[in-house]
Design a protein around this motif. Structure first.
Motif, mmCIF file in Angstrom:
data_model
loop_
_atom_site.group_PDB
_atom_site.id
_atom_site.type_symbol
_atom_site.label_atom_id
_atom_site.label_comp_id
_atom_site.label_asym_id
_atom_site.label_seq_id
_atom_site.Cartn_x
_atom_site.Cartn_y
_atom_site.Cartn_z
ATOM 1 N N VAL A 70 0.843 -1.196 0.000
ATOM 2 C CA VAL A 70 0.000 0.000 0.000
ATOM 3 C C VAL A 70 0.882 1.251 0.000
ATOM 4 N N ALA A 71 1.896 1.295 0.838
ATOM 5 C CA ALA A 71 2.804 2.442 0.889
ATOM 6 C C ALA A 71 3.534 2.625 -0.444
ATOM 7 N N ALA A 72 3.966 1.526 -1.065
ATOM 8 C CA ALA A 72 4.648 1.596 -2.355
ATOM 9 C C ALA A 72 3.705 2.116 -3.435
ATOM 10 N N MET A 73 2.453 1.672 -3.406
ATOM 11 C CA MET A 73 1.470 2.128 -4.386
ATOM 12 C C MET A 73 1.239 3.629 -4.245
ATOM 13 N N ILE A 74 1.118 4.120 -3.026
ATOM 14 C CA ILE A 74 0.924 5.556 -2.811
ATOM 15 C C ILE A 74 2.130 6.330 -3.324
ATOM 16 N N GLY A 75 3.327 5.866 -2.992
ATOM 17 C CA GLY A 75 4.539 6.534 -3.462
ATOM 18 C C GLY A 75 4.660 6.543 -4.975
ATOM 19 N N SER A 76 4.255 5.456 -5.619
ATOM 20 C CA SER A 76 4.396 5.376 -7.081
ATOM 21 C C SER A 76 3.334 6.184 -7.819
ATOM 22 N N ARG A 77 2.245 6.539 -7.145
ATOM 23 C CA ARG A 77 1.161 7.284 -7.799
ATOM 24 C C ARG A 77 1.159 8.766 -7.452
ATOM 25 N N THR A 78 2.154 9.222 -6.730
ATOM 26 C CA THR A 78 2.234 10.634 -6.375
ATOM 27 C C THR A 78 3.559 11.197 -6.863
ATOM 28 N N HIS A 79 3.519 12.480 -7.296
ATOM 29 C CA HIS A 79 4.730 13.134 -7.815
ATOM 30 C C HIS A 79 4.801 14.541 -7.243
ATOM 31 N N PRO A 80 5.789 14.888 -6.449
ATOM 32 C CA PRO A 80 6.826 13.984 -5.945
ATOM 33 C C PRO A 80 6.211 12.908 -5.062
#
Length: 92
Positions: A70-80
């Motif tokens: 879940v944390a990885a998905m959030i990080g990969s879908r937000t910029h930065p």
């Protein structure tokens, strides 16, 4: 914290009416992350707006919910990328 209700730093996302999808989850995290103060923000999934704890559906099928995914998905879908800590709690 749940007993104190929602605040500018605490958000509840219940799943009584429908499952929380990835887009809804990322949107809630982004909204919390864009606050101006430097306090911690908390998102409680499985808690209704009135503070009722109903629980959350497993996010990854029968295998449950993997907090690291879940944390990885959030990080990969937000910029930065938004770094967050995801924890799963069992309430008995």
């Amino acid at each position: 914290m749940i007993g104190q209700g929602e605040t500018v730093n605490v958000e509840f996302k219940g799943e009584r009416s429908r499952p929380l999808n990835d887009t809804d989850l990322v949107e809630a995290v982004v909204c919390l992350a864009h606050r101006q103060d430097h306090d911690w923000e908390y998102l409680f999934v499985g808690v209704e707006g009135d503070g009722s704890v109903i629980g959350a559906r497993p996010h990854h099928g029968d295998s449950g919910t993997d907090p690291f995914r879940v944390a990885a998905m959030i990080g990969s879908r937000t910029h930065p990328a938004i770094a967050c800590r995801v924890e799963e709690f069992m309430i008995l």
